[in-house]
Motif scaffolding. Sequence first.
Motif, PDB file in Angstrom:
ATOM      1  N   SER A  78       0.978  -1.189  -0.150  1.00  0.00           N
ATOM      2  CA  SER A  78      -0.439   0.300   0.299  1.00  0.00           C
ATOM      3  C   SER A  78       1.078   1.332  -0.344  1.00  0.00           C
ATOM      4  O   SER A  78       1.848   1.251   0.986  1.00  0.00           O
ATOM      5  CB  SER A  78      -0.886  -0.307   1.463  1.00  0.00           C
ATOM      6  OG  SER A  78      -1.864   1.184   1.453  1.00  0.00           O
ATOM      7  N   GLY A  79       1.133   2.584  -0.991  1.00  0.00           N
ATOM      8  CA  GLY A  79       0.911   3.500  -1.188  1.00  0.00           C
ATOM      9  C   GLY A  79       2.378   3.460  -1.658  1.00  0.00           C
ATOM     10  O   GLY A  79       2.780   4.651  -1.949  1.00  0.00           O
ATOM     11  N   LEU A 130      -0.575   2.239 -17.863  1.00  0.00           N
ATOM     12  CA  LEU A 130      -1.424   2.918 -16.676  1.00  0.00           C
ATOM     13  C   LEU A 130      -0.635   2.915 -15.281  1.00  0.00           C
ATOM     14  O   LEU A 130      -0.171   1.602 -15.014  1.00  0.00           O
ATOM     15  CB  LEU A 130      -2.624   2.013 -16.624  1.00  0.00           C
ATOM     16  CG  LEU A 130      -3.604   1.479 -15.573  1.00  0.00           C
ATOM     17  CD1 LEU A 130      -4.068   3.225 -15.321  1.00  0.00           C
ATOM     18  CD2 LEU A 130      -4.354   1.086 -15.606  1.00  0.00           C
ATOM     19  N   THR A 131       0.049   3.365 -14.866  1.00  0.00           N
ATOM     20  CA  THR A 131      -0.393   3.875 -13.853  1.00  0.00           C
ATOM     21  C   THR A 131      -1.090   4.170 -12.650  1.00  0.00           C
ATOM     22  O   THR A 131      -1.953   5.303 -12.537  1.00  0.00           O
ATOM     23  CB  THR A 131       1.283   4.797 -13.205  1.00  0.00           C
ATOM     24  OG1 THR A 131       1.947   4.266 -14.799  1.00  0.00           O
ATOM     25  CG2 THR A 131       1.633   4.868 -12.179  1.00  0.00           C
ATOM     26  N   VAL A 132      -0.904   3.357 -11.860  1.00  0.00           N
ATOM     27  CA  VAL A 132      -1.499   3.267 -10.469  1.00  0.00           C
ATOM     28  C   VAL A 132      -1.077   4.052  -9.289  1.00  0.00           C
ATOM     29  O   VAL A 132       0.006   3.271  -8.413  1.00  0.00           O
ATOM     30  CB  VAL A 132      -1.806   2.080  -9.897  1.00  0.00           C
ATOM     31  CG1 VAL A 132      -3.077   2.513  -8.445  1.00  0.00           C
ATOM     32  CG2 VAL A 132      -2.967   0.994 -10.764  1.00  0.00           C
ATOM     33  N   PRO A 192      -5.555  -0.649  -0.764  1.00  0.00           N
ATOM     34  CA  PRO A 192      -6.213  -2.124  -1.489  1.00  0.00           C
ATOM     35  C   PRO A 192      -7.617  -2.147  -1.736  1.00  0.00           C
ATOM     36  O   PRO A 192      -7.551  -3.102  -3.216  1.00  0.00           O
ATOM     37  CB  PRO A 192      -6.306  -2.411   0.443  1.00  0.00           C
ATOM     38  CG  PRO A 192      -5.106  -2.087   1.012  1.00  0.00           C
ATOM     39  CD  PRO A 192      -4.805  -0.507   0.476  1.00  0.00           C
ATOM     40  N   GLU A 193      -8.251  -1.744  -1.897  1.00  0.00           N
ATOM     41  CA  GLU A 193      -9.138  -0.864  -2.574  1.00  0.00           C
ATOM     42  C   GLU A 193      -8.714  -1.042  -4.374  1.00  0.00           C
ATOM     43  O   GLU A 193      -9.842  -0.910  -4.959  1.00  0.00           O
ATOM     44  CB  GLU A 193     -10.401  -0.251  -2.179  1.00  0.00           C
ATOM     45  CG  GLU A 193      -9.057   1.170  -2.631  1.00  0.00           C
ATOM     46  CD  GLU A 193      -9.460   1.770  -0.777  1.00  0.00           C
ATOM     47  OE1 GLU A 193      -8.459   1.079  -0.685  1.00  0.00           O
ATOM     48  OE2 GLU A 193      -8.331   2.931  -0.826  1.00  0.00           O
ATOM     49  N   ASP A 194      -7.880  -0.600  -4.795  1.00  0.00           N
ATOM     50  CA  ASP A 194      -7.192  -0.722  -5.992  1.00  0.00           C
ATOM     51  C   ASP A 194      -6.945  -1.679  -6.665  1.00  0.00           C
ATOM     52  O   ASP A 194      -6.874  -2.300  -7.877  1.00  0.00           O
ATOM     53  CB  ASP A 194      -6.034   0.210  -6.101  1.00  0.00           C
ATOM     54  CG  ASP A 194      -6.170   1.647  -5.908  1.00  0.00           C
ATOM     55  OD1 ASP A 194      -5.695   2.306  -5.307  1.00  0.00           O
ATOM     56  OD2 ASP A 194      -7.679   2.186  -6.023  1.00  0.00           O
ATOM     57  N   LEU A 251      -3.911  -6.852 -10.406  1.00  0.00           N
ATOM     58  CA  LEU A 251      -3.038  -6.407  -8.793  1.00  0.00           C
ATOM     59  C   LEU A 251      -3.698  -6.806  -8.475  1.00  0.00           C
ATOM     60  O   LEU A 251      -5.376  -6.740  -7.484  1.00  0.00           O
ATOM     61  CB  LEU A 251      -3.338  -4.507  -9.319  1.00  0.00           C
ATOM     62  CG  LEU A 251      -3.019  -3.384  -8.165  1.00  0.00           C
ATOM     63  CD1 LEU A 251      -1.217  -4.088  -8.669  1.00  0.00           C
ATOM     64  CD2 LEU A 251      -2.669  -2.597  -8.847  1.00  0.00           C
ATOM     65  N   LEU A 252      -2.972  -6.630  -6.910  1.00  0.00           N
ATOM     66  CA  LEU A 252      -2.726  -7.011  -5.499  1.00  0.00           C
ATOM     67  C   LEU A 252      -2.774  -6.067  -4.594  1.00  0.00           C
ATOM     68  O   LEU A 252      -1.077  -6.390  -4.270  1.00  0.00           O
ATOM     69  CB  LEU A 252      -2.169  -8.679  -4.890  1.00  0.00           C
ATOM     70  CG  LEU A 252      -3.558  -8.528  -3.163  1.00  0.00           C
ATOM     71  CD1 LEU A 252      -4.118  -8.518  -3.319  1.00  0.00           C
ATOM     72  CD2 LEU A 252      -2.458  -9.861  -3.618  1.00  0.00           C
ATOM     73  N   VAL A 253      -3.256  -5.076  -3.963  1.00  0.00           N
ATOM     74  CA  VAL A 253      -2.231  -4.310  -2.924  1.00  0.00           C
ATOM     75  C   VAL A 253      -2.239  -4.701  -1.279  1.00  0.00           C
ATOM     76  O   VAL A 253      -3.238  -5.055  -1.402  1.00  0.00           O
ATOM     77  CB  VAL A 253      -2.964  -2.776  -3.146  1.00  0.00           C
ATOM     78  CG1 VAL A 253      -2.341  -1.970  -2.849  1.00  0.00           C
ATOM     79  CG2 VAL A 253      -2.749  -2.142  -4.577  1.00  0.00           C
ATOM     80  N   LEU A 254      -1.711  -5.001  -1.271  1.00  0.00           N
ATOM     81  CA  LEU A 254      -1.524  -5.350   0.034  1.00  0.00           C
ATOM     82  C   LEU A 254      -1.357  -4.342   1.576  1.00  0.00           C
ATOM     83  O   LEU A 254      -1.234  -3.439   0.905  1.00  0.00           O
ATOM     84  CB  LEU A 254      -0.102  -6.105   0.653  1.00  0.00           C
ATOM     85  CG  LEU A 254      -0.138  -7.337  -0.204  1.00  0.00           C
ATOM     86  CD1 LEU A 254       1.346  -8.597  -0.081  1.00  0.00           C
ATOM     87  CD2 LEU A 254      -1.548  -8.342   0.163  1.00  0.00           C
TER      88      LEU A 254
END
Lengths: 115, 114
Positions: A15-16, A79-81, A86-88, A112-115
Amino acid sequence: GAVVSQHPSWVICKSGTSVKIECRSLDFQATTMFWYRQFPKQSLMLMATSNEGSKATYEQGVEKDKFLINHASLTLSTLTVTSAHPEDSSFYICSATGEGGETQYFGPGTRLLVL
Amino acid sequence: AQSVTQPDIHITVSEGASLELRCNYSYGATPYLFWYVQSPGQGLQLLLKYFSGDTLVQGIKGFEAEFKRSQSSFNLRKPSVHWSDAAEYFCAVGLTGGGNKLTFGTGTQLKVEL
């Protein structure tokens, strides 16, 4: 013909952090590329449309500062997140059309999995 | 605003049986019509498309679809389903002059029983 690739196929990040996803048209020049988001067992939600050399057009409700789209060449869009949370976490799919084409050809998607 | 309806969320058929997946759209003019298939964890593969002309369209993997203007429908058919056809099927509509943007239906999950 009309092959679209995406890289990476899946990514896990903290995250971040920011994550970049590439979408390439391998055998044609993609004047327009589209970015979609798909939640589990749901349909595709269009996030934005990008034309080569122009700023992307974002759909209502999509944060342009969070989802940065660049379409610098006729075969590559990214595409850059940014500052992912986590909601992304989602499945992101790109598609591309050629000059004058109405048919979208889709990439294999990036999970994509954001922890 | 245009919309695409796929009334069947899930369909189960036996291998070798015929298949029809329904798609209805709401739009004043004749749009571009597409059927895509998505296997788990994969992108979308184009099965067939209709822009104009013959209303019966042949696609890949033995699929066909018929555009019926009077019913605003574009149903997908296959005379004999194979186990490998199990996947999610999406109907999509594009607008003339709409910048090639597509509106997708909610999808139909096809299960094939052996």
